[in-house]
Design an enzyme around this catalytic site. Structure first.
Site, PDB file in Angstrom:
ATOM      1  N   THR A   9     -25.793  10.582   0.824  1.00 18.08           N
ATOM      2  CA  THR A   9     -24.231  10.113   1.071  1.00 18.08           C
ATOM      3  C   THR A   9     -23.794   9.011   1.221  1.00 18.08           C
ATOM      4  O   THR A   9     -22.883   8.196   0.502  1.00 18.08           O
ATOM      5  CB  THR A   9     -23.788  10.941   2.534  1.00 18.08           C
ATOM      6  N   GLY A  37     -27.418  15.206   1.084  1.00 17.35           N
ATOM      7  CA  GLY A  37     -28.506  14.639   2.275  1.00 17.35           C
ATOM      8  C   GLY A  37     -27.610  13.493   2.539  1.00 17.35           C
ATOM      9  O   GLY A  37     -26.880  13.055   2.524  1.00 17.35           O
ATOM     10  N   CYS A  38     -28.263  13.156   4.237  1.00 13.93           N
ATOM     11  CA  CYS A  38     -27.684  11.978   4.895  1.00 13.93           C
ATOM     12  C   CYS A  38     -27.821  10.838   4.215  1.00 13.93           C
ATOM     13  O   CYS A  38     -26.860   9.788   4.131  1.00 13.93           O
ATOM     14  CB  CYS A  38     -28.123  11.740   6.423  1.00 13.93           C
ATOM     15  N   TYR A  39     -28.890  10.350   3.722  1.00 15.29           N
ATOM     16  CA  TYR A  39     -29.104   9.186   3.109  1.00 15.29           C
ATOM     17  C   TYR A  39     -28.508   8.922   1.660  1.00 15.29           C
ATOM     18  O   TYR A  39     -27.759   8.106   1.473  1.00 15.29           O
ATOM     19  CB  TYR A  39     -30.655   8.780   3.022  1.00 15.29           C
TER      20      TYR A  39
END
Lengths: 351, 351, 351, 351
Positions: free
Chosen positions: D157, D153-155
């Site tokens: 990472t 997921g973006c967060y």
């Protein structure tokens, strides 16, 4: 960045500004050019990473303009404020370096018009008319054989591409052109000015330079040249506006239709003009700057207002790419005999 | 909120939208009106705090439109989508309730023009012409004695105030008016639409409704009325644009000067028209929407482009206040014989 | 603006900044105060309309600070950069003028902490501790009888209101508080700085002052005072961030729960603390700055993360109102014995 | 677009969303992959230009997912909402097609944790643990030999890259990690939702999913895996916030220092971890998302707050690139044995 490229070594003076930074970014990714020198004024001596933390090669150091004028490059991009290009440009040309000037010093071809637009006499009046106006869609045939190119202004790029083919085709009356443009804030440069602060720009729109903006004579000159018209017959009212976004220009350009001209003819004239152009596209839906931000493209849509008998063409560009750095590289590609789209992005950024 | 005010009890139908929410906010602070009822459609039954968490009195519940039509109020504000006002308006008038309609149902006075603008027949064609157009600067003398007011559209408010006095004074040719307007996104309402998402609006500008926007005939009608001109002599080309901000409209309006007209005459005509107006100000520097956001003011600047012989007037308003809710309250003040500025903000918000 | 108000004549030094402009706007609308003098530094001699075109009374002229110190006002608001308040404050107090300082010169009560936070010795160390910290929710009882008030910083206002009642109730461990705040750009003031340009702020977020921001000791001091704790037991890690919006602060504050503390207890402690507060509201849904921009309110939501055993309180304010000018007026109301909410907006602006 | 590339033919399902669109853009420019198929759900049958007007090849048509599952591609990127990947992923794997899933279906390796995070049983629990977590900085050695990759997921990472090396080095206590993140609106996808409208997002900040966001267990799992710690010893409090910008995530991550740990050790641990990483850079100044928007880079800065004894690491990524599409392509490069940076931008966009 560039050691494996076998090709043209170029430089950028004014690399710390927005347009200069975009030239650096484009050349870093270019398949046939590499950067030999980057120079700044107040940023001379700084690392590139200090002025452009988004760019790789952060350790590269900006040298002074004076030093850069002695460097061994084949072509120099000048990304300088108005009035600052002329002297270094002449010095470089004397040394046999090709010059692509993103500034406004050599765009106008007539000393009188220059003086009236810029309020001062040109320092090298003999040069006016010897430079090629760097709008490939108009002057492609000249760009292969010139060593000095004046890249168009950002607003003029959008307005000329929108209106010139219609004037050339005799479909609109060039005496009643109205150009209302909006631009993102990067068009005003990178200075530390109160009127460019976030607080001053965000959530507001304002007009400026009403009736007096220097891009007006440039638009008129190029539309006249493109359409082989007497420049005095092209009369254009231009109002630029600043809107709260970083990049993008949208120019809403209108002009009275000549008798009987139809939407079909308007559209056909634009489509014919740009049928083979890699960077100009004629669409039907009103265009958005979002479609071109990050790209070297110009997109436009044509409309006819039957009620008032006006043709309306809306054109969108990224002011830092097709309106500045991208167009400069497009010109350099042609000057070097490279493929015109080399190193230039077609895809934009969204969101 | 209102128990100590001795005065006019009013209501709002469509209170959950942006314009309706602004009417609620203004009336809550009004010295001589108080809210008797707030109604919504899909929001009926919800607490005000759910739809407008920025407003006090969060526990107030929105009722249905049907219920609101039976309520005991002296005046009802309608803040509804186009086409939704006519039926409730007539029901309220039948019960003796004054109506201030922020929508577009009763703005045009001619059934034919209505049908051509809106693409359908008006449900109450006899009503057209019986409503007062709620632009106090133009129709103040009529507002004291009417019970039905059609509040102007947001774009028309800016364009009419900018152009009508010049047409009336014979200083510009009304057949060549060009209005290019930019609006913040709140003008498009509060719906859950993909083309109004943050991703679609932020960092971009687009035109829409080119040559076909319904506000054009409204502008022409009011400019003709204001200047006692034949409506067919007013020909206006209008292009609206959406820019990434919440509030504000800037309209750049231009028209060919009649022979010999000067900047002095243009400025004088506007200053004379608005000398005693509490909410309109004529300035010299090109105006910004930032000067009026949060305020009921309209500010404008006048310019003349000698090169093309056009007058340019740039007008800025807050589209939700002078362009909607503020103007509606201004009309209601006049209908009730209250001081015209009662409850209306002059100061804007900055930053 | 104020001739019909029978009441307290006040002044503003530093009226050209954002916070000073908000004080002007609030006093202009205040039922029991009026402006006797507005003063600026570089803007002395300018008309108010030049520095705040959104405000009425554009013709009012800013005088110099020196001149303002001689003026006949009952109370002076100081909206000056850090370090610039102390001298004029003392001069005014000597003349019997009450002072409400929006700056940071008199917030800390200990000379050692001041020097360690601000890196210089306080010019009037005897004054420290003689000023009342202007957070009415904490020091209301002192504000009626003081003539010198230090208005809290914007970040501290949000963090103290969020955390102090929990520390006071023994529900969280004050040694492990983490405050991560985001602020709109107006918090950084109105200067012409490159790092506050639209190009630098728009479409980006950055942290600053990590571990070193001067608002940290202020938060710790007030939380300790509020909860009668030893200041050395309050250990708070504070990281502020700048986000692309004009106004608003959101502080996400967390701390380890003391053994057995529950969400119910956390919520109850906040609700009890603010049950009678006109400007603080405890909600359940995570709050947004949009609910308070334009308002003097602070809204907060309480959460418990069972997984890590931390209480999380998220608080939102308008940094220029409850975080500066609004709070200053709230204090002045109390100093004058006026109703605490007089002249202060509850409704916010949306959109 | 791709006829001259001799290489890997890949496809994208979910091409009409933001992340899917970025995969299309990256593959179009990739030196060793080309697009064989693009598929959508509600956009099936539309031309690419209708859903992504900023991309070239506008005439390419999106096919349905069902059809795409039969196509001859070597690898498929899935850019689908949570829960929608599992079935098509298994169908593709059965046909021998490699799968890179940008969604969350296969990120967690434990069925119990999955159920507790996502509130439903996993449809293919046997698959959990058979997928490789696609964070090359952590799992590079596994990526060359897997045919199924779950892109982080973006967060996560940003938070994992910031915290895992410190936990692994024993410099911070993993039980007291606090992650406060802000994200641009593109992280919430492209749906037509009222809470994602420009009016709801612009000029405001809000937290969401406080204490309950599904990215928290993913962060804990990866930090534990990276540092060979028992997952129950990693206790992380995570609060995401939405800020008014299109792209970018900034995560401010802090944790208590273990006894005696210093800034030098913190910095050294990060620098050692990323010394040879092409896409991660450790800087000293607090980082901004503006430095990485448009780039596949993650930049971070390390700080120590001596006062509270916490390490603070601030990490920035472009949520659609290193946080989604860029990372997916980075993984695919490794799966194909291509140079890891192939086709991935280092330079960002500014302004």
């Amino acid at each position: 960045m560039s050691q494996h490229k076998s090709h043209h070594v170029v430089g950028v003076i004014g690399a710390s500004g927005y347009a200069g930074g975009e030239v650096v970014r484009l050349i870093d990714d270019h398949p046939a050019m590499s950067l030999g020198v980057i120079a700044g004024h107040s940023s001379a001596g700084k690392a590139l990473g200090e002025v452009h933390p988004h760019l790789p090669g952060a350790e590269r150091v900006l040298i002074s303009q004076a030093e850069s004028l002695e460097s061994e490059v084949e072509l120099m991009f000048l990304a300088l404020p108005h009035g600052a290009s002329a002297v270094p440009a002449m010095a470089l040309l004397d040394r046999g370096v090709k010059v692509v000037d993103l500034g406004s010093d050599f765009r106008l071809t007539d000393a009188g018009r220059y003086e009236s637009a810029y309020g001062s006499r040109h320092p090298f009046p003999d040069q006016l008319g010897q430079w090629t106006y760097g709008l490939p869609e108009m002057t492609r045939h000249l760009l292969a054989s010139t060593d000095r190119v004046a890249v168009p202004g950002c607003y003029p790029t959008s307005a000329i591409l929108a209106m010139a083919p219609l004037v050339a085709a005799g479909l609109v009356n060039p005496e009643g052109i109205v150009v209302d443009s909006v631009s993102g804030a990067s068009g005003a440069g990178r200075g530390a000015k109160a009127n460019l602060s976030f607080g001053a720009i965000d959530e507001g729109v304002r007009a400026y330079g009403v009736g007096t903006h220097r891009h007006r004579p440039e638009m008129e000159q190029a539309i006249a040249d493109w359409s082989d018209a007497d420049i005095d017959t092209v009369r254009l009212s231009f109002t630029p506006h600043l809107v709260p976004m970083q990049r993008g220009i949208l120019s809403t350009c209108s002009a009275p239709l000549t008798s009987g001209a139809t939407l079909e003819e308007i559209s056909a004239a634009l489509e014919k003009a740009y049928a083979d152009e890699p960077f100009v596209e004629v669409l039907t839906e009103p265009v958005s700057t979002r479609w071109v931000v990050g790209s070297n493209r110009c997109v436009m849509s044509a409309h006819v207002d039957d009620h008032t008998g006006r043709a309306i063409v809306i054109a969108a560009i990224d002011n830092l790419l097709k309106g500045a750095a991208g167009q400069a590289v497009q010109c350099a590609n042609l000057m070097f005999g490279l493929p015109e789209p080399a190193g230039l992005p077609i895809a934009g950024w969204m969101p």
